[in-house]
Design an enzyme around this catalytic site. Structure first.
Site, PDB file in Angstrom:
ATOM      1  CG  LEU A  60      -1.983  -1.049   1.357  1.00  0.00           C
ATOM      2  CD1 LEU A  60      -2.722  -0.922   2.690  1.00  0.00           C
ATOM      3  CD2 LEU A  60      -2.969  -0.964   0.203  1.00  0.00           C
ATOM      4  CG  ASP A  61       0.513   4.300  -2.997  1.00  0.00           C
ATOM      5  OD1 ASP A  61       1.254   3.407  -3.450  1.00  0.00           O
ATOM      6  OD2 ASP A  61      -0.280   4.959  -3.695  1.00  0.00           O
ATOM      7  NE  ARG A  62       6.097   7.449   5.241  1.00  0.00           N
ATOM      8  CZ  ARG A  62       7.288   7.418   5.806  1.00  0.00           C
ATOM      9  NH1 ARG A  62       8.334   7.008   5.117  1.00  0.00           N
ATOM     10  NH2 ARG A  62       7.456   7.804   7.053  1.00  0.00           N
TER      11      ARG A  62
END
Length: 221
Positions: A60-62
Protein backbone atom coordinates in the site's frame (compact mmCIF):
# COMPACT_ATOMS: atom_id res chain seq x y z
CA UNK A 1 7.34 -2.43 19.92
CA UNK A 2 4.89 -0.35 17.88
CA UNK A 3 1.21 -1.21 18.41
CA UNK A 4 0.01 -3.67 15.78
CA UNK A 5 -3.63 -4.43 15.00
CA UNK A 6 -3.61 -8.13 14.07
CA UNK A 7 -6.84 -9.06 12.27
CA UNK A 8 -6.00 -12.75 11.73
CA UNK A 9 -3.01 -15.00 12.29
CA UNK A 10 -2.13 -18.67 11.91
CA UNK A 11 1.05 -20.63 11.17
CA UNK A 12 1.08 -19.58 7.52
CA UNK A 13 -0.24 -16.00 7.21
CA UNK A 14 -0.76 -12.87 9.26
CA UNK A 15 -3.34 -10.21 8.34
CA UNK A 16 -2.90 -6.76 9.86
CA UNK A 17 -4.04 -3.16 9.65
CA UNK A 18 -1.38 -0.95 8.09
CA UNK A 19 -1.56 2.47 9.74
CA UNK A 20 -1.41 5.55 7.52
CA UNK A 21 2.05 7.03 6.85
CA UNK A 22 3.90 3.79 7.61
CA UNK A 23 5.83 2.27 4.66
CA UNK A 24 4.89 -1.25 3.56
CA UNK A 25 8.60 -2.06 3.37
CA UNK A 26 11.87 -0.26 4.07
CA UNK A 27 12.57 2.87 2.04
CA UNK A 28 15.18 5.63 1.86
CA UNK A 29 13.65 7.48 4.84
CA UNK A 30 14.74 4.70 7.19
CA UNK A 31 11.40 4.97 9.02
CA UNK A 32 10.05 1.80 10.61
CA UNK A 33 8.06 -0.21 8.07
CA UNK A 34 5.40 -2.93 8.25
CA UNK A 35 7.82 -5.78 7.54
CA UNK A 36 10.06 -4.72 10.42
CA UNK A 37 7.12 -4.11 12.79
CA UNK A 38 5.55 -7.52 12.12
CA UNK A 39 8.88 -9.36 12.34
CA UNK A 40 9.44 -7.74 15.72
CA UNK A 41 5.93 -8.76 16.82
CA UNK A 42 6.48 -12.42 15.77
CA UNK A 43 9.93 -12.52 17.35
CA UNK A 44 8.59 -11.27 20.69
CA UNK A 45 5.31 -13.22 20.72
CA UNK A 46 6.89 -16.58 19.91
CA UNK A 47 10.30 -15.89 21.47
CA UNK A 48 12.03 -16.73 18.18
CA UNK A 49 15.82 -16.54 18.03
CA UNK A 50 17.55 -15.30 14.89
CA UNK A 51 15.89 -13.94 11.77
CA UNK A 52 12.12 -14.22 11.25
CA UNK A 53 10.84 -15.04 7.76
CA UNK A 54 8.09 -12.73 6.48
CA UNK A 55 6.98 -12.53 2.85
CA UNK A 56 5.72 -9.25 1.38
CA UNK A 57 2.85 -10.13 -1.00
CA UNK A 58 1.46 -6.70 -1.89
CA UNK A 59 1.99 -3.05 -0.98
CA UNK A 60 0.00 0.00 0.00
CA UNK A 61 1.28 3.51 -0.70
CA UNK A 62 2.83 5.05 2.39
CA UNK A 63 -0.02 7.55 3.10
CA UNK A 64 -2.69 4.85 2.61
CA UNK A 65 -3.89 2.64 5.46
CA UNK A 66 -5.88 -0.57 5.54
CA UNK A 67 -5.77 -4.35 5.48
CA UNK A 68 -2.65 -6.24 4.37
CA UNK A 69 -1.63 -9.91 4.39
CA UNK A 70 1.92 -11.19 4.89
CA UNK A 71 3.24 -14.74 4.52
CA UNK A 72 4.94 -16.47 7.45
CA UNK A 73 6.44 -19.23 5.27
CA UNK A 74 8.03 -19.29 1.82
CA UNK A 75 5.40 -21.81 0.63
CA UNK A 76 2.58 -19.46 1.66
CA UNK A 77 4.39 -16.53 0.01
CA UNK A 78 4.70 -18.40 -3.28
CA UNK A 79 1.05 -19.43 -3.36
CA UNK A 80 -0.26 -15.98 -2.41
CA UNK A 81 1.99 -14.34 -5.01
CA UNK A 82 0.52 -16.72 -7.60
CA UNK A 83 -2.98 -15.58 -6.58
CA UNK A 84 -1.87 -12.00 -7.24
CA UNK A 85 -0.51 -13.03 -10.65
CA UNK A 86 -3.70 -14.81 -11.76
CA UNK A 87 -5.94 -12.10 -10.25
CA UNK A 88 -7.54 -14.26 -7.54
CA UNK A 89 -6.24 -11.83 -4.91
CA UNK A 90 -8.98 -9.19 -4.54
CA UNK A 91 -8.53 -5.79 -2.88
CA UNK A 92 -11.35 -3.29 -2.31
CA UNK A 93 -10.84 0.35 -1.36
CA UNK A 94 -12.94 3.20 -0.02
CA UNK A 95 -12.12 6.65 -1.36
CA UNK A 96 -13.47 10.22 -1.17
CA UNK A 97 -13.08 12.20 -4.39
CA UNK A 98 -13.79 15.67 -5.70
CA UNK A 99 -17.02 16.24 -7.61
CA UNK A 100 -19.91 14.11 -8.86
CA UNK A 101 -19.16 11.25 -11.24
CA UNK A 102 -21.19 10.89 -14.43
CA UNK A 103 -22.07 7.24 -13.78
CA UNK A 104 -22.93 5.51 -10.52
CA UNK A 105 -20.89 2.47 -11.62
CA UNK A 106 -18.20 2.13 -14.25
CA UNK A 107 -14.97 0.45 -15.28
CA UNK A 108 -11.97 2.68 -15.95
CA UNK A 109 -9.16 1.58 -18.26
CA UNK A 110 -6.01 3.59 -18.94
CA UNK A 111 -2.36 3.13 -19.78
CA UNK A 112 -0.04 4.51 -17.11
CA UNK A 113 3.61 5.51 -17.24
CA UNK A 114 5.69 5.90 -14.08
CA UNK A 115 8.23 8.71 -13.75
CA UNK A 116 10.99 7.34 -11.51
CA UNK A 117 12.47 10.79 -10.90
CA UNK A 118 9.45 12.29 -9.14
CA UNK A 119 7.77 8.98 -8.16
CA UNK A 120 4.55 9.90 -9.97
CA UNK A 121 2.53 8.22 -12.72
CA UNK A 122 0.41 9.68 -15.50
CA UNK A 123 -2.13 8.54 -18.09
CA UNK A 124 -0.57 8.13 -21.55
CA UNK A 125 -1.48 6.68 -24.94
CA UNK A 126 -1.52 2.90 -25.29
CA UNK A 127 1.43 2.89 -27.68
CA UNK A 128 3.68 4.78 -25.24
CA UNK A 129 6.86 2.84 -24.49
CA UNK A 130 6.91 1.17 -21.03
CA UNK A 131 3.26 2.06 -20.35
CA UNK A 132 1.11 -0.48 -18.51
CA UNK A 133 -2.62 -1.19 -18.58
CA UNK A 134 -4.51 -0.06 -15.46
CA UNK A 135 -8.08 -1.20 -14.84
CA UNK A 136 -10.51 -0.67 -11.96
CA UNK A 137 -14.23 -0.78 -11.20
CA UNK A 138 -15.90 1.89 -9.09
CA UNK A 139 -19.30 2.28 -7.48
CA UNK A 140 -20.61 5.53 -6.00
CA UNK A 141 -21.77 4.96 -2.42
CA UNK A 142 -22.73 8.55 -1.62
CA UNK A 143 -22.53 12.08 -3.05
CA UNK A 144 -22.56 15.14 -0.78
CA UNK A 145 -23.79 18.10 -2.82
CA UNK A 146 -22.97 20.69 -0.13
CA UNK A 147 -19.25 19.97 -0.18
CA UNK A 148 -19.17 18.44 -3.69
CA UNK A 149 -17.46 15.20 -2.65
CA UNK A 150 -18.26 11.58 -3.53
CA UNK A 151 -17.56 8.38 -1.61
CA UNK A 152 -16.60 5.48 -3.90
CA UNK A 153 -15.93 1.78 -3.54
CA UNK A 154 -13.06 0.65 -5.78
CA UNK A 155 -12.16 -2.85 -6.97
CA UNK A 156 -8.78 -3.19 -8.64
CA UNK A 157 -8.13 -5.47 -11.63
CA UNK A 158 -4.48 -4.39 -11.81
CA UNK A 159 -2.04 -3.07 -9.23
CA UNK A 160 -0.18 -0.23 -10.93
CA UNK A 161 1.84 2.50 -9.23
CA UNK A 162 -0.55 5.11 -7.72
CA UNK A 163 -3.25 3.61 -9.95
CA UNK A 164 -6.42 4.76 -8.15
CA UNK A 165 -4.99 8.22 -7.52
CA UNK A 166 -3.94 8.73 -11.16
CA UNK A 167 -6.99 7.25 -12.90
CA UNK A 168 -9.42 9.33 -10.83
CA UNK A 169 -7.44 12.59 -10.92
CA UNK A 170 -7.06 12.34 -14.71
CA UNK A 171 -10.87 12.55 -14.93
CA UNK A 172 -11.13 15.57 -12.66
CA UNK A 173 -11.94 13.57 -9.51
CA UNK A 174 -8.80 13.90 -7.38
CA UNK A 175 -8.80 12.15 -4.02
CA UNK A 176 -9.43 14.40 -1.04
CA UNK A 177 -6.13 15.11 0.73
CA UNK A 178 -3.96 13.81 -2.15
CA UNK A 179 -1.29 16.51 -2.40
CA UNK A 180 0.57 14.76 -5.23
CA UNK A 181 -2.32 14.62 -7.66
CA UNK A 182 -4.17 17.85 -6.98
CA UNK A 183 -6.67 16.86 -4.31
CA UNK A 184 -8.51 19.31 -2.06
CA UNK A 185 -7.97 19.24 1.69
CA UNK A 186 -4.43 20.57 1.99
CA UNK A 187 -2.69 19.10 5.01
CA UNK A 188 -5.39 16.45 5.50
CA UNK A 189 -4.87 12.69 5.39
CA UNK A 190 -5.44 11.21 1.92
CA UNK A 191 -8.99 9.78 1.89
CA UNK A 192 -8.04 6.38 0.45
CA UNK A 193 -8.33 3.21 2.53
CA UNK A 194 -7.87 -0.50 1.72
CA UNK A 195 -10.88 -1.83 3.59
CA UNK A 196 -11.37 -5.37 2.25
CA UNK A 197 -9.12 -8.22 1.14
CA UNK A 198 -10.29 -11.57 -0.29
CA UNK A 199 -7.85 -14.47 -0.68
CA UNK A 200 -7.71 -18.25 -0.74
CA UNK A 201 -5.79 -19.58 2.22
CA UNK A 202 -2.45 -20.72 0.74
CA UNK A 203 -2.57 -24.11 2.51
CA UNK A 204 -6.22 -25.00 3.25
CA UNK A 205 -7.58 -23.26 0.08
CA UNK A 206 -10.41 -21.80 2.19
CA UNK A 207 -11.95 -18.60 0.79
CA UNK A 208 -11.19 -15.86 3.31
CA UNK A 209 -12.40 -12.26 3.59
CA UNK A 210 -10.90 -9.65 5.88
CA UNK A 211 -12.23 -6.15 6.55
CA UNK A 212 -10.81 -3.14 8.32
CA UNK A 213 -12.63 0.20 8.39
CA UNK A 214 -10.89 3.59 8.62
CA UNK A 215 -10.93 5.56 11.84
CA UNK A 216 -12.61 8.87 11.05
CA UNK A 217 -11.04 11.02 13.73
CA UNK A 218 -11.26 14.35 11.91
CA UNK A 219 -8.74 13.30 9.27
CA UNK A 220 -11.35 13.14 6.53
CA UNK A 221 -14.10 15.59 5.53
Amino acid sequence: MQNLNVIYEDNHIIVVEKPVNVPSQGDKTGDKDMLAIIKEYIKEKYNKPGDVYLGLIHRLDRPVGGVMVFAKTSKAAGRLSEQVRVKEFKKTYLVIVDGKLEKDKDTLEDYLLKNERNNMSKVVKEETKNSKLAKLDYEVIKYNKEINLSVLKINLHTGRHHQIRVQLSSRGHSIYGDQKYGGRGHGKQIALWAYKLCIKHPITKEEMEFKCMPKLEGSYP
